[in-house]
Design a protein around this motif. Sequence first.
Motif, mmCIF file in Angstrom:
data_model
loop_
_atom_site.group_PDB
_atom_site.id
_atom_site.type_symbol
_atom_site.label_atom_id
_atom_site.label_comp_id
_atom_site.label_asym_id
_atom_site.label_seq_id
_atom_site.Cartn_x
_atom_site.Cartn_y
_atom_site.Cartn_z
ATOM 1 N N TYR A 163 0.828 -1.201 0.000
ATOM 2 C CA TYR A 163 0.000 0.000 0.000
ATOM 3 C C TYR A 163 0.870 1.262 0.000
ATOM 4 C CZ TYR A 163 -3.275 3.586 1.420
ATOM 5 O OH TYR A 163 -4.011 4.737 1.465
ATOM 6 N N ASP A 164 1.884 1.285 0.864
ATOM 7 C CA ASP A 164 2.718 2.486 0.984
ATOM 8 C C ASP A 164 3.578 2.749 -0.239
ATOM 9 O OD1 ASP A 164 1.697 2.991 3.475
ATOM 10 O OD2 ASP A 164 3.382 2.080 4.575
ATOM 11 N N GLU A 165 4.095 1.690 -0.881
ATOM 12 C CA GLU A 165 5.048 1.884 -1.968
ATOM 13 C C GLU A 165 4.450 1.787 -3.366
ATOM 14 O OE1 GLU A 165 8.451 -0.572 -1.520
ATOM 15 O OE2 GLU A 165 8.849 0.128 0.524
ATOM 16 N N ILE A 166 3.278 1.169 -3.495
ATOM 17 C CA ILE A 166 2.714 0.992 -4.839
ATOM 18 C C ILE A 166 1.374 1.698 -4.991
ATOM 19 C CG2 ILE A 166 1.877 -0.705 -6.513
ATOM 20 C CD1 ILE A 166 3.950 -2.640 -5.344
ATOM 21 N N ILE A 167 0.426 1.350 -4.158
ATOM 22 C CA ILE A 167 -0.942 1.863 -4.344
ATOM 23 C C ILE A 167 -1.040 3.350 -4.049
ATOM 24 C CG2 ILE A 167 -3.314 1.645 -3.538
ATOM 25 C CD1 ILE A 167 -2.742 -1.342 -3.164
ATOM 26 N N LYS A 168 -0.444 3.786 -2.943
ATOM 27 C CA LYS A 168 -0.530 5.206 -2.572
ATOM 28 C C LYS A 168 0.115 6.122 -3.617
ATOM 29 C CE LYS A 168 -0.216 7.680 1.769
ATOM 30 N NZ LYS A 168 0.379 7.638 3.113
ATOM 31 N N PRO A 169 1.341 5.838 -4.098
ATOM 32 C CA PRO A 169 1.909 6.706 -5.141
ATOM 33 C C PRO A 169 1.120 6.690 -6.453
ATOM 34 C CG PRO A 169 3.639 5.406 -4.127
ATOM 35 C CD PRO A 169 2.343 4.898 -3.600
ATOM 36 N N LEU A 170 0.573 5.517 -6.822
ATOM 37 C CA LEU A 170 -0.224 5.452 -8.050
ATOM 38 C C LEU A 170 -1.484 6.291 -7.936
ATOM 39 C CD1 LEU A 170 -0.004 1.766 -9.269
ATOM 40 C CD2 LEU A 170 0.801 3.803 -10.424
ATOM 41 N N ALA B 232 -1.932 8.829 -5.951
ATOM 42 C CA ALA B 232 -1.545 10.241 -5.887
ATOM 43 C C ALA B 232 -1.214 10.775 -7.275
ATOM 44 C CB ALA B 232 -0.350 10.425 -4.963
ATOM 45 N N ALA B 233 -0.654 9.927 -8.110
ATOM 46 C CA ALA B 233 -0.270 10.365 -9.451
ATOM 47 C C ALA B 233 -1.451 10.442 -10.400
ATOM 48 C CB ALA B 233 0.790 9.432 -10.023
ATOM 49 N N THR B 234 -2.503 9.671 -10.145
ATOM 50 C CA THR B 234 -3.614 9.631 -11.096
ATOM 51 C C THR B 234 -4.879 10.293 -10.579
ATOM 52 O OG1 THR B 234 -4.201 7.437 -10.297
ATOM 53 C CG2 THR B 234 -2.787 7.552 -12.226
ATOM 54 N N LEU B 235 -5.275 9.985 -9.347
ATOM 55 C CA LEU B 235 -6.573 10.450 -8.870
ATOM 56 C C LEU B 235 -6.559 11.898 -8.394
ATOM 57 C CD1 LEU B 235 -7.743 7.262 -6.975
ATOM 58 C CD2 LEU B 235 -8.333 8.005 -9.266
ATOM 59 N N LEU B 236 -5.498 12.336 -7.748
ATOM 60 C CA LEU B 236 -5.479 13.705 -7.220
ATOM 61 C C LEU B 236 -5.511 14.762 -8.327
ATOM 62 C CD1 LEU B 236 -3.089 13.330 -4.164
ATOM 63 C CD2 LEU B 236 -5.581 13.464 -4.205
ATOM 64 N N PRO B 237 -4.736 14.635 -9.396
ATOM 65 C CA PRO B 237 -4.870 15.630 -10.474
ATOM 66 C C PRO B 237 -6.248 15.614 -11.118
ATOM 67 C CG PRO B 237 -2.817 14.420 -10.720
ATOM 68 C CD PRO B 237 -3.591 13.754 -9.639
ATOM 69 N N LEU B 238 -6.837 14.440 -11.219
ATOM 70 C CA LEU B 238 -8.172 14.335 -11.791
ATOM 71 C C LEU B 238 -9.194 15.037 -10.907
ATOM 72 C CD1 LEU B 238 -9.900 13.079 -14.036
ATOM 73 C CD2 LEU B 238 -10.148 11.081 -12.589
ATOM 74 N N ALA B 239 -9.096 14.826 -9.605
ATOM 75 C CA ALA B 239 -10.013 15.482 -8.668
ATOM 76 C C ALA B 239 -9.799 16.994 -8.666
ATOM 77 C CB ALA B 239 -9.815 14.919 -7.267
ATOM 78 N N ALA B 240 -8.551 17.435 -8.764
ATOM 79 C CA ALA B 240 -8.268 18.873 -8.783
ATOM 80 C C ALA B 240 -8.819 19.520 -10.051
ATOM 81 C CB ALA B 240 -6.764 19.106 -8.676
ATOM 82 N N ALA B 241 -8.838 18.788 -11.142
ATOM 83 C CA ALA B 241 -9.370 19.340 -12.389
ATOM 84 C C ALA B 241 -10.895 19.368 -12.386
ATOM 85 C CB ALA B 241 -8.865 18.517 -13.574
#
Length: 126
Positions: free
Chosen positions: A61-68, A70-79
């Motif tokens: 979770y810490d090394e794979i799922i969380k960074p993925l 953060a890289a995909t969902l957060l920019p989408l939500a911000a847009a």
Amino acid sequence: MARRKSTKASKPLSRGAAPSRRKSAPSSLFASPVVRTALIVAGVAGLAALGVGLFGTRRTYDEIIKPLSAATLLPLAAAAAPQADRVWAETRPWRDSVSRLLTSIHTDDVRDAITERLSAWVQRLR
């Protein structure tokens, strides 16, 4: 230019026997695209389960799922957030009118009228 004659002898056709046809090889189970896709999905799921088993759920979770995420969902939500806020603000008058309409329906008179219509409808069905 001189024309060359073919040295290959042709075989005469036999008139009594039907021409033999080649038998096609039986199709393999793995030739179907559906089976191939299912095997690939099962393989990827197995490798993912093996990775989680080796690394542990917390590390995965810490090394794979969380960074993925953060890289995909957060920019989408911000847009999408400013547009959602704008649409919510623009639909305020419509939501207010629907709210007023629904509160006007929930009165004793309306309930009695609906009850009478339903009972008349049920009487017709009998």
